[in-house]
Design a protein around this motif. Structure first.
Motif, short mmCIF file in Angstrom:
data_model
loop_
_atom_site.label_atom_id
_atom_site.label_comp_id
_atom_site.label_asym_id
_atom_site.label_seq_id
_atom_site.Cartn_x
_atom_site.Cartn_y
_atom_site.Cartn_z
N LEU A 1 -8.85 -1.24 8.34
CA LEU A 1 -9.37 -0.02 8.97
C LEU A 1 -8.25 0.97 9.24
CD1 LEU A 1 -11.93 -1.51 11.52
CD2 LEU A 1 -12.44 -0.06 9.54
N ARG A 2 -7.18 0.48 9.85
CA ARG A 2 -6.06 1.37 10.17
C ARG A 2 -5.47 2.00 8.92
NH1 ARG A 2 -1.83 -1.44 14.14
NH2 ARG A 2 -0.82 0.56 13.71
N THR A 3 -5.35 1.18 7.87
CA THR A 3 -4.78 1.68 6.63
C THR A 3 -5.62 2.80 6.04
OG1 THR A 3 -3.89 -0.50 6.22
CG2 THR A 3 -3.99 0.99 4.35
N VAL B 1 7.50 10.31 -11.36
CA VAL B 1 6.80 9.26 -10.61
C VAL B 1 5.55 9.84 -9.96
CG1 VAL B 1 7.00 7.55 -8.76
CG2 VAL B 1 9.04 8.21 -10.05
N SER B 2 4.42 9.19 -10.17
CA SER B 2 3.21 9.56 -9.44
C SER B 2 2.81 8.40 -8.55
CB SER B 2 2.05 9.86 -10.40
OG SER B 2 2.43 10.87 -11.29
N THR B 3 2.25 8.72 -7.38
CA THR B 3 1.88 7.67 -6.44
C THR B 3 0.40 7.76 -6.11
OG1 THR B 3 2.42 9.11 -4.59
CG2 THR B 3 4.16 7.66 -5.37
N GLN B 4 -0.17 6.61 -5.81
CA GLN B 4 -1.55 6.59 -5.34
C GLN B 4 -1.72 5.40 -4.40
OE1 GLN B 4 -4.80 7.92 -7.92
NE2 GLN B 4 -5.75 5.92 -7.62
N TYR B 5 -2.49 5.61 -3.33
CA TYR B 5 -2.72 4.51 -2.39
C TYR B 5 -3.53 3.41 -3.06
CZ TYR B 5 -1.04 7.58 1.29
OH TYR B 5 -0.25 8.41 2.06
N LEU B 6 -3.15 2.17 -2.75
CA LEU B 6 -3.89 1.01 -3.23
C LEU B 6 -4.77 0.48 -2.10
CD1 LEU B 6 -0.98 -0.73 -5.17
CD2 LEU B 6 -2.67 0.91 -6.03
N ASN B 7 -5.61 -0.50 -2.42
CA ASN B 7 -6.54 -1.05 -1.44
C ASN B 7 -5.94 -2.34 -0.87
OD1 ASN B 7 -9.01 -0.95 -0.03
ND2 ASN B 7 -9.90 -2.46 -1.41
N HIS B 8 -5.30 -2.24 0.27
CA HIS B 8 -4.55 -3.35 0.84
C HIS B 8 -4.52 -3.16 2.35
CE1 HIS B 8 -1.92 -6.76 0.24
NE2 HIS B 8 -0.94 -6.22 0.94
N PRO B 9 -4.44 -4.23 3.14
CA PRO B 9 -4.47 -4.03 4.60
C PRO B 9 -3.16 -3.47 5.19
CG PRO B 9 -4.46 -6.36 4.09
CD PRO B 9 -4.57 -5.65 2.79
N ALA B 10 -2.31 -2.87 4.39
CA ALA B 10 -1.19 -2.07 4.91
C ALA B 10 -1.11 -0.88 3.96
CB ALA B 10 0.11 -2.85 4.86
N LEU B 11 -0.62 0.24 4.47
CA LEU B 11 -0.54 1.42 3.61
C LEU B 11 0.37 1.10 2.42
CD1 LEU B 11 -1.83 4.19 3.90
CD2 LEU B 11 0.32 5.03 4.79
#
Ligand SMILES: [Zn+2]
Ligand SMILES: [Zn+2]
Length: 600
Positions: A425-427, A146-156
């Motif tokens: 912003l926080r994310t 499994v590989s993970t990557q952050y997506l562009n969303h207003p929560a992590l």
């Protein structure tokens, strides 16, 4: 792999005659490998049906598995308290997801099961349940990588790339184009964030992707954190995806409207020249995915919850430089909400001084039309200490200022279009802090640190002039292994100092940048074949910046009393692998260096 959709709806469950074919339950997909590993992607209300199914087909055996949560918005976790296998003794479940805003995954999931909301608390579940906080990286679950990557969303939010049975499935739910102009279609290669997203999903046999909106609907949903059909098709084309499942259907969409959306996706594909298969994810449907790829190699270890929280602490300072009061307040507010200490100023010189002297974990700058914000970025990037110059910089500006992006892109870590929601912003803050700390780790102190330092200082060799008796050993190993760099490195309290440095013109570096500080934790060679593939080193300034080391091998220098005071190490600008003979040579010369060290 067998991929089954149990919930395909986004935002809120929508049962009724209008959602019969594509389904009304929220996000939940199961994957079962040929080897029998059970994976669950998100636990929206669809998880209820999946749980019932798993118990009904268990045949008396325990129902074990792994749940990967993309993020903790309702539509991705609300089915978890209704996932029946968690209530059966003897079952074991691992629940993994990004550590959310202000708490571990376990705490957040426990929140929705507080007695006010639900009659059973999470600690009372009968199954054995373990929580794991994930950051970006790669890990293994039985026969799955499994590989993970952050997506562009207003929560992590994490996307998951699942490799098993010689095939690749990517689950990317709740993601908005980084470049908003791409929502109506366009080349993702234009900016590096959307391009990175394309690389993450590259060559997937099946891509399950948020496609909540049509391009024409997007203007009313900017900043909601979702994709459009056009973006997903262009993504699939650029990334060479074989099959796409449009997913996270809007709750207001009827079956007929999802049909129309699919039709539009196919039309866009025909125009754009994408010839892969496109389907709209339908609840209850199963897709078989297989292929003939070799199993990928895994270099990083699973990041445990302890590791993730310890990692976040590199620097808890944010420097904010903005002139528009509304933007300054929003940036500082987001940083404080993430429990960061904040230095806020509208003065560029003050901001620069703060970055230089305090080495913050993150810098937030307002892009100003006359380009002074960009001057500050350039000045920071030219700072001498890599810990300061390499700081993540998020730039916030109105879309008109976007034209600067191409020219200055390499210096800015991420560009955010203003107005941006506080949650976005926080994310971003959290993601970059986690990213930086998870891809560059300080070595822990050895158990015998005090004695080790005393032994090192007792050698009387620190800060002495270069000597031929050490340089010749460094030269010898450099020639034997045909590497550009060889060092006799001594790991001092706060620094590594080089008694001999051949092939590189540096006498010392801070200890937190020292690869040798990791090497002295063991008693044999630490070989890092590709630093960029190793989460301990990928963002180390010596790797990410000049001299851009890609390969490292260090043999500890162990004194007679057992103290490992440093290493004889070699490095290269490209990935390498030392074979047994080469490793033996490194050990042999290291022994000779140790003898020299103790000769005084
Ligand atoms: Zn969602
Ligand atoms: Zn969401």
């Amino acid at each position: 792999m067998q991929v089954t959709f149990w919930g395909t709806r986004g935002s809120i469950a929508k049962a009724g005659p209008g959602t019969v074919r594509y389904g009304g339950n929220t996000s939940c997909v199961s994957i079962r490998t040929d080897g029998g590993t059970q994976l669950v992607l998100d636990c929206g209300t669809g998880a209820h049906g999946l749980g019932q199914h798993l118990l009904a087909t268990a045949d008396g055996r325990p129902v074990d598995g792994h749940i990967l949560i993309s993020h903790t918005h309702w539509d991705h976790i609300q089915g978890l308290p209704f996932f029946a296998p968690l209530f059966v003794q003897g079952n074991t479940w691992h629940i993994s997801g990004p550590s959310g805003l202000g708490g571990s995954l376990g705490e957040i999931l426990a929140g929705q099961m507080e007695y006010r909301y639900f009659p059973v608390e999470i600690g009372q579940l009968s199954a054995h349940v373990e929580h794991h906080d994930l950051v970006e990286g790669t890990f293994e679950i039985d026969d799955i990588v499994v590989s993970t990557q952050y997506l562009n969303h207003p929560a992590l939010t994490l996307g998951y790339r699942i490799e098993a049975d010689g095939a690749v499935v990517v689950y990317s739910s709740d993601h908005e184009p980084y470049d908003q102009e791409l929502a109506v279609g366009g080349d993702l290669g234009r900016n590096r964030h959307d391009d990175a997203h394309a690389r993450f999903v590259a060559d997937a046999d099946l891509l399950i992707h948020d496609a909540q909106y049509l391009g024409a609907e997007y203007p009313d949903h900017v900043g909601w954190g979702h994709s459009t059909v056009e973006y997903v098709v262009d993504l699939a084309r650029r990334a060479g995806v074989h099959r796409v499942a449009l997913y996270h259907h809007d709750p207001s969409r009827t079956d007929a409207q999802v049909d129309a959306l699919l039709e539009l996706a196919r039309e866009h594909a025909a125009t754009a020249g994408y010839d892969g298969e496109i389907l709209a994810a339908a609840e209850g449907s199963t897709v078989e995915v297989r292929g003939g790829r070799p199993r990928p190699t895994v270099s990083g270890a699973r990041t445990s919850s302890a590791a993730a929280s310890a990692l976040a602490a590199r620097s808890n300072l944010a420097v904010v430089c903005a002139r528009t009061p509304e933007i300054a307040d929003a940036l500082a507010g987001a940083a404080r909400a993430e429990h960061l200490e904040v230095i806020a100023t509208d003065d560029l010189h003050e901001a620069f001084d703060a970055v230089r002297s305090r080495e913050p974990g993150i810098v937030l700058i307002e892009a100003i039309a006359d380009a002074v914000g960009f001057d500050l970025v350039a000045a920071i990037r030219h700072l001498e200490r890599p810990t300061a110059s390499g700081v993540p910089i998020i730039m916030v500006g109105r879309s008109e200022a976007r034209w600067r992006l191409d020219a200055d892109e390499t210096h800015i870590t991420e560009w955010l279009v203003w107005p941006a929601s506080p949650f976005f912003l926080r994310t971003k803050l959290r993601a970059w802090l986690l990213r930086r700390s998870s891809r560059w780790q300080n070595a822990p102190l050895p158990d015998d640190e005090a004695q080790r330092i005393e032994a090192l200082h007792g050698l009387g060799v620190l800060d002495t002039a270069p000597e031929q008796r050490f340089d010749r050993h460094a030269d010898e190993i450099r020639a034997t292994l045909d590497v550009p760099i060889a060092l006799v490195s001594l790991v001092d309290t706060e620094r590594q100092w080089f008694k001999s440095h051949r092939g590189v013109d540096v006498v010392e570096t801070p200890r937190e940048m020292s690869l040798c500080a990791h090497a002295i934790l063991g008693d044999d060679v630490l070989q890092v074949e590709d630093t960029l593939a190793d989460p301990r080193f990928a963002d180390n300034p010596l790797v990410a910046d000049a001299p851009r080391l890609r390969f490292y091998a260090g043999m500890p220098l162990t004194l007679a009393d057992g103290s490992r005071v440093g290493t004889l190490c070699v490095a290269d600008y490209r990935p390498r692998h030392l074979d047994d003979d080469q490793l033996a040579a490194l050990r042999r010369v290291a022994t000779a260096v140790t003898t020299e060290l103790q000769r005084r």
